[in-house]
Design an enzyme around this catalytic site. Structure first.
Site, PDB file in Angstrom:
ATOM      1  N   LYS A 169       0.866  -1.177   0.000  1.00  0.00           N
ATOM      2  CA  LYS A 169       0.000   0.000   0.000  1.00  0.00           C
ATOM      3  C   LYS A 169       0.901   1.224   0.000  1.00  0.00           C
ATOM      4  CE  LYS A 169      -3.007   1.917   3.600  1.00  0.00           C
ATOM      5  NZ  LYS A 169      -4.214   1.638   4.392  1.00  0.00           N
ATOM      6  N   LYS A 171       1.443   5.152   0.333  1.00  0.00           N
ATOM      7  CA  LYS A 171       0.809   6.328   0.923  1.00  0.00           C
ATOM      8  C   LYS A 171       1.079   7.523   0.023  1.00  0.00           C
ATOM      9  CE  LYS A 171      -1.067   5.046   4.804  1.00  0.00           C
ATOM     10  NZ  LYS A 171      -2.481   5.307   5.066  1.00  0.00           N
ATOM     11  N   ASP A 200      -3.291   4.754  -0.831  1.00  0.00           N
ATOM     12  CA  ASP A 200      -4.140   5.422   0.161  1.00  0.00           C
ATOM     13  C   ASP A 200      -3.780   6.904   0.155  1.00  0.00           C
ATOM     14  OD1 ASP A 200      -5.682   6.260   2.271  1.00  0.00           O
ATOM     15  OD2 ASP A 200      -4.807   4.909   3.763  1.00  0.00           O
ATOM     16  N   GLU A 226      -7.755   3.933  -1.839  1.00  0.00           N
ATOM     17  CA  GLU A 226      -8.373   4.169  -0.530  1.00  0.00           C
ATOM     18  C   GLU A 226      -8.551   5.658  -0.259  1.00  0.00           C
ATOM     19  OE1 GLU A 226      -6.294   2.028   2.515  1.00  0.00           O
ATOM     20  OE2 GLU A 226      -7.224   3.119   4.154  1.00  0.00           O
ATOM     21  N   ASP A 251     -12.306   4.540   4.038  1.00  0.00           N
ATOM     22  CA  ASP A 251     -11.614   4.406   5.329  1.00  0.00           C
ATOM     23  C   ASP A 251     -12.143   5.449   6.314  1.00  0.00           C
ATOM     24  OD1 ASP A 251      -9.963   3.735   7.404  1.00  0.00           O
ATOM     25  OD2 ASP A 251      -8.114   4.482   6.526  1.00  0.00           O
ATOM     26  N   LYS A 275     -11.501  -1.142  11.215  1.00  0.00           N
ATOM     27  CA  LYS A 275     -10.491  -0.841  12.245  1.00  0.00           C
ATOM     28  C   LYS A 275     -11.154  -0.712  13.605  1.00  0.00           C
ATOM     29  CE  LYS A 275      -7.694   1.822   9.034  1.00  0.00           C
ATOM     30  NZ  LYS A 275      -6.987   3.032   8.669  1.00  0.00           N
TER      31      LYS A 275
HETATM   32  C1  MUC Z   1      -4.764   4.504   7.126  1.00  0.00           C
HETATM   33  O1  MUC Z   1      -5.270   5.562   6.791  1.00  0.00           O
HETATM   34  O2  MUC Z   1      -5.082   3.510   6.482  1.00  0.00           O
HETATM   35  C2  MUC Z   1      -2.731   2.300   7.810  1.00  0.00           C
HETATM   36  C3  MUC Z   1      -1.546   1.982   7.268  1.00  0.00           C
HETATM   37  C4  MUC Z   1      -0.770   3.121   7.253  1.00  0.00           C
HETATM   38  O3  MUC Z   1       0.344   3.253   6.831  1.00  0.00           O
HETATM   39  O4  MUC Z   1      -1.501   4.163   7.775  1.00  0.00           O
HETATM   40  C5  MUC Z   1      -2.679   3.634   8.303  1.00  0.00           C
HETATM   41  C6  MUC Z   1      -3.866   4.491   8.330  1.00  0.00           C
HETATM   42 MG    MG Z   2      -6.440   4.677   5.191  1.00  0.00          MG
END
Ligand code: MUC
Ligand code: MG
Length: 375
Positions: A169, A171, A200, A226, A251, A275
């Site tokens: 994933k 960011k 995400d 995401e 999310d 979560k």
């Molecule tokens: C999120 O927003 O998903 C989950 C993995 C990560 O690196 O940050 C979180 C929060």
């Molecule tokens: Mg997230």
């Protein structure tokens, strides 16, 4: 008798800061240590249960910070449940909701500790309290979030070679879209055929930016996007979904079961990230999952960089879901320089394993708790 034995005798909350192996950068925050509130609930029978409330960058990811979590647990939540039988999880949930609005991470840490204590008393895993186990391991991805594509390819290569993770994933949202897309192109080319990428944006884009970027993400082979837009923009996300060939995951826009219902009714997302910190505990996580299931929305096991304590609590809740088609992201224990439990969770063959012990299945290491406790 058993019920009197299960009375909640004391609740202790401790703020800890555990360093991470590298800087972890999201759209609106960046951390080099993870902060948690560790909750220890002691029952009249002498058994102690543990839970964890995770945060990210103070009150930046959501409104709770470790400082607010500890204050609200100590001042409002503990007095509301002191002396109650710990096995009345739903009744205690009613009391906690009456004592404080929202504060879902705080409530989740308490419920986790109660289920741990009751499970340890009865000698059964928390997953059994929730209906029993469908799976004892879950595919687990790794998050690339240094922001440096060269470092990120190296990191991904190491994870693939160790057979720990082959889904990543990424960011995005901290930089301009063009910079992020160039970074993703670099990653997609370097890892082509050997890894799956999801992204995400943590609410960083507006609808028009997302509309422009989604086709590029599709072309790069990204399989899931995401929370590209702010949590409030359900209609924007629904419009994007109708025009996107890549599935979209909710999310930050899904905390409660009511939020989940709105997302389902308005056709906002294909997948939801579950979560404990958002939903307020294991029971509520299963309720949110049930709403999603009823709407045909896929389930994903989300995290907030929990240690092995929070990760195992999530695994207890995830283990009994009929389907967890999108796997999970509980890499948290691996991004910390140290763990808080006596026996770390097992990561193997691209999966994280449900621990087999009673309660949440892990034991708090008191030396580690003291070492990382905030002075
Ligand atoms: C999120 O927003 O998903 C989950 C993995 C990560 O690196 O940050 C979180 C929060
Ligand atoms: Mg997230």
């Amino acid at each position: 008798d058993l019920r009197r034995d299960l009375a909640i005798a004391s609740v202790r909350s401790t703020i800890v800061d555990v360093p991470t192996v590298r800087r972890h950068k999201l759209s609106s925050l960046s951390v080099t240590a993870q902060s948690y509130v560790i909750v220890e609930v002691k029952l009249a029978n002498g058994v102690t249960g543990i839970g964890e409330a995770a945060t990210l960058g103070g009150p930046r990811w959501s409104e709770e910070s470790v400082e607010s979590i500890k204050a609200n647990i100590d001042t409002y939540l503990t007095p509301a449940i002191a002396g109650l039988p710990a096995d009345r999880f739903e009744l205690i949930g009613i009391q906690l909701d009456a004592a404080a609005k929202r504060n879902t991470a705080a409530k989740s840490a308490i419920e986790t500790a109660l289920m741990d204590a009751v499970g340890k008393t009865l000698g059964i895993p928390a997953a059994l309290l929730l209906g029993g186990v469908v799976r004892d391991r879950v595919p687990v991805l790794w998050t690339l979030a240094s922001g440096d594509p060269v470092q990120e390819v190296e990191e991904a290569e190491r994870k693939i070679a160790a057979r720990l993770h082959n889904t990543f994933k990424v960011k995005i949202g901290a930089e301009a879209p063009a910079t992020d897309l160039a970074r993703l192109r670099h990653l997609a080319m370097a890892l082509e055929g050997r890894a799956t990428l999801i992204v995400d944006a943590n609410q960083a884009w507006d609808e028009t930016t997302a509309l422009r970027c989604l086709p590029v993400l599709a072309e790069l082979g990204v399989t899931l996007v995401e929370q590209p837009v702010p949590a409030w923009d359900l209609d924007g996300l629904a419009r994007l979904r109708r025009r996107s060939s890549v599935p979209l995951m909710a999310d930050e826009c899904v905390f409660s079961a009511h939020d989940m219902l709105a997302v389902a009714q308005r056709g906002v997302a294909d997948v939801v990230s579950l979560k404990l910190v958002k939903h307020g505990g294991l029971l509520n996580t299963r309720k949110v999952a049930a709403v999603a299931e009823a709407a045909g929305i896929g389930l994903y096991g989300g995290c907030l960089l929990e240690s092995s304590i929070g990760a195992s609590a999530h695994l207890q809740a995830f283990a009994g879901l009929r389907s967890l088609a999108w796997g999970c992201e509980h890499f948290g224990p691996q991004i910390l320089t140290d763990d808080l439990v006596t026996e770390p969770l097992r990561f193997e063959d691209f999966h994280i394993h449900l621990p087999s012990g009673p309660g949440i299945g892990v034991t708090l290491d008191q030396d580690k708790l003291r070492r990382y406790a905030r002075a």
